[in-house]
Enzyme design. Structure first.
Site, PDB file in Angstrom:
ATOM      1  N   ASN A  68      -1.653   9.509   4.453  1.00  0.00           N
ATOM      2  CA  ASN A  68      -2.903   9.422   5.199  1.00  0.00           C
ATOM      3  C   ASN A  68      -2.643   9.881   6.621  1.00  0.00           C
ATOM      4  O   ASN A  68      -1.638   9.485   7.228  1.00  0.00           O
ATOM      5  CB  ASN A  68      -3.410   7.975   5.212  1.00  0.00           C
ATOM      6  CG  ASN A  68      -3.751   7.469   3.815  1.00  0.00           C
ATOM      7  OD1 ASN A  68      -4.195   8.236   2.966  1.00  0.00           O
ATOM      8  ND2 ASN A  68      -3.530   6.189   3.577  1.00  0.00           N
ATOM      9  N   ASP A  77       5.085  -2.107  -0.387  1.00  0.00           N
ATOM     10  CA  ASP A  77       3.904  -2.329   0.454  1.00  0.00           C
ATOM     11  C   ASP A  77       3.525  -3.808   0.403  1.00  0.00           C
ATOM     12  O   ASP A  77       3.563  -4.445  -0.653  1.00  0.00           O
ATOM     13  CB  ASP A  77       2.725  -1.470  -0.028  1.00  0.00           C
ATOM     14  CG  ASP A  77       1.629  -1.384   1.014  1.00  0.00           C
ATOM     15  OD1 ASP A  77       1.436  -0.297   1.583  1.00  0.00           O
ATOM     16  OD2 ASP A  77       0.970  -2.414   1.286  1.00  0.00           O
ATOM     17  N   ILE A  78       3.160  -4.336   1.558  1.00  0.00           N
ATOM     18  CA  ILE A  78       2.859  -5.772   1.651  1.00  0.00           C
ATOM     19  C   ILE A  78       1.524  -6.113   0.982  1.00  0.00           C
ATOM     20  O   ILE A  78       1.305  -7.257   0.580  1.00  0.00           O
ATOM     21  CB  ILE A  78       2.900  -6.208   3.139  1.00  0.00           C
ATOM     22  CG1 ILE A  78       3.188  -7.690   3.274  1.00  0.00           C
ATOM     23  CG2 ILE A  78       1.637  -5.820   3.888  1.00  0.00           C
ATOM     24  CD1 ILE A  78       3.607  -8.101   4.674  1.00  0.00           C
ATOM     25  N   HIS A  86       4.226   7.844   7.257  1.00  0.00           N
ATOM     26  CA  HIS A  86       4.691   7.202   6.026  1.00  0.00           C
ATOM     27  C   HIS A  86       4.001   7.820   4.829  1.00  0.00           C
ATOM     28  O   HIS A  86       2.900   8.345   4.924  1.00  0.00           O
ATOM     29  CB  HIS A  86       4.446   5.690   6.050  1.00  0.00           C
ATOM     30  CG  HIS A  86       3.014   5.320   6.285  1.00  0.00           C
ATOM     31  ND1 HIS A  86       2.457   5.308   7.545  1.00  0.00           N
ATOM     32  CD2 HIS A  86       2.017   4.969   5.433  1.00  0.00           C
ATOM     33  CE1 HIS A  86       1.183   4.953   7.458  1.00  0.00           C
ATOM     34  NE2 HIS A  86       0.887   4.754   6.188  1.00  0.00           N
ATOM     35  N   MET A  87       4.672   7.700   3.708  1.00  0.00           N
ATOM     36  CA  MET A  87       4.132   8.169   2.442  1.00  0.00           C
ATOM     37  C   MET A  87       3.970   6.971   1.521  1.00  0.00           C
ATOM     38  O   MET A  87       4.837   6.094   1.491  1.00  0.00           O
ATOM     39  CB  MET A  87       5.120   9.180   1.854  1.00  0.00           C
ATOM     40  CG  MET A  87       4.628   9.941   0.677  1.00  0.00           C
ATOM     41  SD  MET A  87       5.585  11.470   0.524  1.00  0.00           S
ATOM     42  CE  MET A  87       7.121  10.808  -0.019  1.00  0.00           C
ATOM     43  N   HIS A  88       2.859   6.934   0.815  1.00  0.00           N
ATOM     44  CA  HIS A  88       2.650   5.919  -0.211  1.00  0.00           C
ATOM     45  C   HIS A  88       3.093   6.499  -1.553  1.00  0.00           C
ATOM     46  O   HIS A  88       2.714   7.626  -1.890  1.00  0.00           O
ATOM     47  CB  HIS A  88       1.163   5.565  -0.341  1.00  0.00           C
ATOM     48  CG  HIS A  88       0.539   5.003   0.895  1.00  0.00           C
ATOM     49  ND1 HIS A  88       0.201   3.673   1.026  1.00  0.00           N
ATOM     50  CD2 HIS A  88       0.172   5.586   2.064  1.00  0.00           C
ATOM     51  CE1 HIS A  88      -0.354   3.470   2.207  1.00  0.00           C
ATOM     52  NE2 HIS A  88      -0.384   4.616   2.865  1.00  0.00           N
ATOM     53  N   VAL A 122      -1.388   2.561  10.149  1.00  0.00           N
ATOM     54  CA  VAL A 122      -0.106   2.399  10.851  1.00  0.00           C
ATOM     55  C   VAL A 122       0.337   3.778  11.345  1.00  0.00           C
ATOM     56  O   VAL A 122       0.541   4.705  10.548  1.00  0.00           O
ATOM     57  CB  VAL A 122       0.967   1.789   9.910  1.00  0.00           C
ATOM     58  CG1 VAL A 122       2.313   1.730  10.629  1.00  0.00           C
ATOM     59  CG2 VAL A 122       0.536   0.397   9.444  1.00  0.00           C
TER      60      VAL A 122
HETATM   61  P1  AMP Z   1      -1.988   3.576   6.020  1.00  0.00           P
HETATM   62  O1  AMP Z   1      -3.411   3.150   5.767  1.00  0.00           O
HETATM   63  O2  AMP Z   1      -1.655   4.858   5.315  1.00  0.00           O
HETATM   64  O3  AMP Z   1      -1.637   3.585   7.475  1.00  0.00           O
HETATM   65  O4  AMP Z   1      -1.115   2.493   5.278  1.00  0.00           O
HETATM   66  C1  AMP Z   1      -0.371   1.504   5.910  1.00  0.00           C
HETATM   67  C2  AMP Z   1       0.233   0.652   4.818  1.00  0.00           C
HETATM   68  O5  AMP Z   1       1.270  -0.130   5.356  1.00  0.00           O
HETATM   69  C3  AMP Z   1      -0.765  -0.287   4.143  1.00  0.00           C
HETATM   70  O6  AMP Z   1      -0.781  -0.025   2.740  1.00  0.00           O
HETATM   71  C4  AMP Z   1      -0.203  -1.668   4.463  1.00  0.00           C
HETATM   72  O7  AMP Z   1      -0.397  -2.603   3.416  1.00  0.00           O
HETATM   73  C5  AMP Z   1       1.250  -1.377   4.701  1.00  0.00           C
HETATM   74  N1  AMP Z   1       1.935  -2.322   5.574  1.00  0.00           N
HETATM   75  C6  AMP Z   1       1.542  -2.740   6.791  1.00  0.00           C
HETATM   76  N2  AMP Z   1       2.419  -3.607   7.303  1.00  0.00           N
HETATM   77  C7  AMP Z   1       3.411  -3.732   6.387  1.00  0.00           C
HETATM   78  C8  AMP Z   1       4.619  -4.494   6.332  1.00  0.00           C
HETATM   79  N3  AMP Z   1       4.999  -5.288   7.339  1.00  0.00           N
HETATM   80  N4  AMP Z   1       5.391  -4.367   5.228  1.00  0.00           N
HETATM   81  C9  AMP Z   1       5.030  -3.579   4.218  1.00  0.00           C
HETATM   82  N5  AMP Z   1       3.908  -2.816   4.222  1.00  0.00           N
HETATM   83  C10 AMP Z   1       3.105  -2.910   5.275  1.00  0.00           C
END
Ligand code: AMP
Ligand code: ZN
Length: 114
Positions: free
Chosen positions: A87, A30-31, A100-102, A96
């Protein structure tokens, strides 16, 4: 899908720090990490939210969970412990709109519901 940042990462058009990849999923750092270990696991094919996963795409969720096991092993937290979170939609904190899964770990996580 046009304009989707995670599709662009899956296609290699935007760089990422890859942690794990197989034919169905990609995992990358994660960025903006919220924990010492914070990995994002995505299906390579675009699907916007968990609610958009139909029977035809359930294999993506299975592959994401298998990838989480592998990422946990690679990061050395498979025995210590970690958390996986999806989320969904705005009130669920989704920003986003590519499923996706964290995977979070590397510290004692507090109880959820932030
Ligand atoms: P969510 O709130 O579940 O949609 O999480 C989106 C996640 O994507 C956040 O934790 C961001 O920090 C991460 N994110 C967004 N853009 C990038 C990227 N280019 N590379 C890596 N992680 C990203
Ligand atoms: Zn996408």
């Amino acid at each position: 899908m046009d304009g989707c940042i995670f599709c662009k990462i899956a296609a290699g058009e935007i760089p990422c720090r890859k942690v794990y990849e197989d034919e169905r999923v990609l995992a990358f750092e994660d960025i903006h990490p919220m924990a010492p270990i914070h990995v994002i696991i995505i299906p390579k094919g675009h699907v916007a939210t968990l609610m958009d996963v139909g029977a035809d795409r359930m294999a993506d969720l299975q592959a994401m969970m298998a990838a989480a096991q592998e990422v946990a092993r690679l990061k050395g937290v498979d025995q210590r412990g970690f958390r996986v979170v999806i989320n969904c939609n705005p009130e669920g904190g989704q920003v986003v709109f590519h499923l996706h899964m964290h995977l979070l770990g590397g510290l004692k996580l507090k109880d959820a519901l932030a």
